[in-house]
Design a protein around this motif. Structure first.
Motif, PDB file in Angstrom:
ATOM      1  N   GLY A 157      -1.298   4.062  -3.427  1.00  0.00           N
ATOM      2  CA  GLY A 157      -0.459   4.357  -2.276  1.00  0.00           C
ATOM      3  C   GLY A 157       0.511   3.221  -2.035  1.00  0.00           C
ATOM      4  N   VAL A 158       1.393   3.414  -1.101  1.00  0.00           N
ATOM      5  CA  VAL A 158       2.403   2.401  -0.795  1.00  0.00           C
ATOM      6  C   VAL A 158       1.754   1.069  -0.422  1.00  0.00           C
ATOM      7  N   ASP A 159       0.701   1.121   0.381  1.00  0.00           N
ATOM      8  CA  ASP A 159       0.019  -0.124   0.775  1.00  0.00           C
ATOM      9  C   ASP A 159      -0.625  -0.805  -0.429  1.00  0.00           C
ATOM     10  N   ASP A 160      -1.197  -0.014  -1.342  1.00  0.00           N
ATOM     11  CA  ASP A 160      -1.786  -0.571  -2.573  1.00  0.00           C
ATOM     12  C   ASP A 160      -0.717  -1.278  -3.399  1.00  0.00           C
ATOM     13  N   ILE A 161       0.407  -0.620  -3.525  1.00  0.00           N
ATOM     14  CA  ILE A 161       1.503  -1.180  -4.323  1.00  0.00           C
ATOM     15  C   ILE A 161       1.969  -2.499  -3.720  1.00  0.00           C
ATOM     16  N   ARG A 162       2.168  -2.525  -2.429  1.00  0.00           N
ATOM     17  CA  ARG A 162       2.599  -3.769  -1.761  1.00  0.00           C
ATOM     18  C   ARG A 162       1.579  -4.884  -1.943  1.00  0.00           C
ATOM     19  N   ALA A 163       0.309  -4.538  -1.851  1.00  0.00           N
ATOM     20  CA  ALA A 163      -0.748  -5.543  -1.951  1.00  0.00           C
ATOM     21  C   ALA A 163      -0.917  -6.069  -3.377  1.00  0.00           C
ATOM     22  N   ARG A 164      -0.613  -5.223  -4.373  1.00  0.00           N
ATOM     23  CA  ARG A 164      -0.913  -5.600  -5.750  1.00  0.00           C
ATOM     24  C   ARG A 164       0.300  -5.983  -6.587  1.00  0.00           C
ATOM     25  N   ILE A 165       1.499  -5.959  -6.027  1.00  0.00           N
ATOM     26  CA  ILE A 165       2.712  -6.168  -6.814  1.00  0.00           C
ATOM     27  C   ILE A 165       2.731  -7.520  -7.536  1.00  0.00           C
ATOM     28  N   GLY A 166       1.995  -8.487  -7.071  1.00  0.00           N
ATOM     29  CA  GLY A 166       1.958  -9.787  -7.733  1.00  0.00           C
ATOM     30  C   GLY A 166       0.830  -9.952  -8.738  1.00  0.00           C
ATOM     31  N   GLU A 167      -0.012  -8.943  -8.885  1.00  0.00           N
ATOM     32  CA  GLU A 167      -1.153  -9.033  -9.796  1.00  0.00           C
ATOM     33  C   GLU A 167      -0.749  -8.655 -11.214  1.00  0.00           C
ATOM     34  N   GLN A 168      -1.203  -9.463 -12.156  1.00  0.00           N
ATOM     35  CA  GLN A 168      -0.851  -9.255 -13.547  1.00  0.00           C
ATOM     36  C   GLN A 168      -1.241  -7.879 -14.062  1.00  0.00           C
ATOM     37  N   ASP A 169      -2.437  -7.411 -13.748  1.00  0.00           N
ATOM     38  CA  ASP A 169      -2.866  -6.115 -14.273  1.00  0.00           C
ATOM     39  C   ASP A 169      -2.044  -4.970 -13.679  1.00  0.00           C
ATOM     40  N   PHE A 170      -1.619  -5.108 -12.436  1.00  0.00           N
ATOM     41  CA  PHE A 170      -0.772  -4.084 -11.835  1.00  0.00           C
ATOM     42  C   PHE A 170       0.602  -4.091 -12.493  1.00  0.00           C
ATOM     43  N   LEU A 171       1.147  -5.281 -12.720  1.00  0.00           N
ATOM     44  CA  LEU A 171       2.437  -5.384 -13.393  1.00  0.00           C
ATOM     45  C   LEU A 171       2.355  -4.780 -14.792  1.00  0.00           C
TER      46      LEU A 171
END
Length: 91
Positions: free
Chosen positions: A34-48
């Motif tokens: 979700g949008v909140d997940d994306i905002r929270a994880r945008i700096g995480e290597q695995d999310f990138l």
């Protein structure tokens, strides 16, 4: 490929994905983020890495991003790998 360069490529991928309604909606649907997940994880290597993998999963998207970012498709794959993507997979 340095981690810093890989992160920069992935952040450009985020800008590309989230600026295109169809891509954004498909990414959210496939990832379950979700949008909140994306905002929270945008700096995480695995999310990138997941953003790059999403683009790599559909060649027209990969090529469109490659043109947008002025990066070769091979560079995008290298960035994905530098961020830990594809361990145990061949691309």
């Amino acid at each position: 490929m340095t981690t810093d360069h890989a992160q920069a490529v992935a952040l450009r991928a985020a800008a590309f994905i989230f600026s295109e309604d169809d891509l954004r909606d498909r990414f959210i649907a496939l990832s379950g983020a979700g949008v909140d997940d994306i905002r929270a994880r945008i700096g995480e290597q695995d999310f990138l890495a997941s953003l790059l993998e999403f683009l790599m999963g559909h060649e027209p998207d990969l090529m469109a991003f490659s043109s947008y970012a002025e990066e070769k498709p091979e560079t995008i794959v290298k960035a994905w790998r530098a961020l830990g993507g594809g361990e145990g997979q061949e691309w």
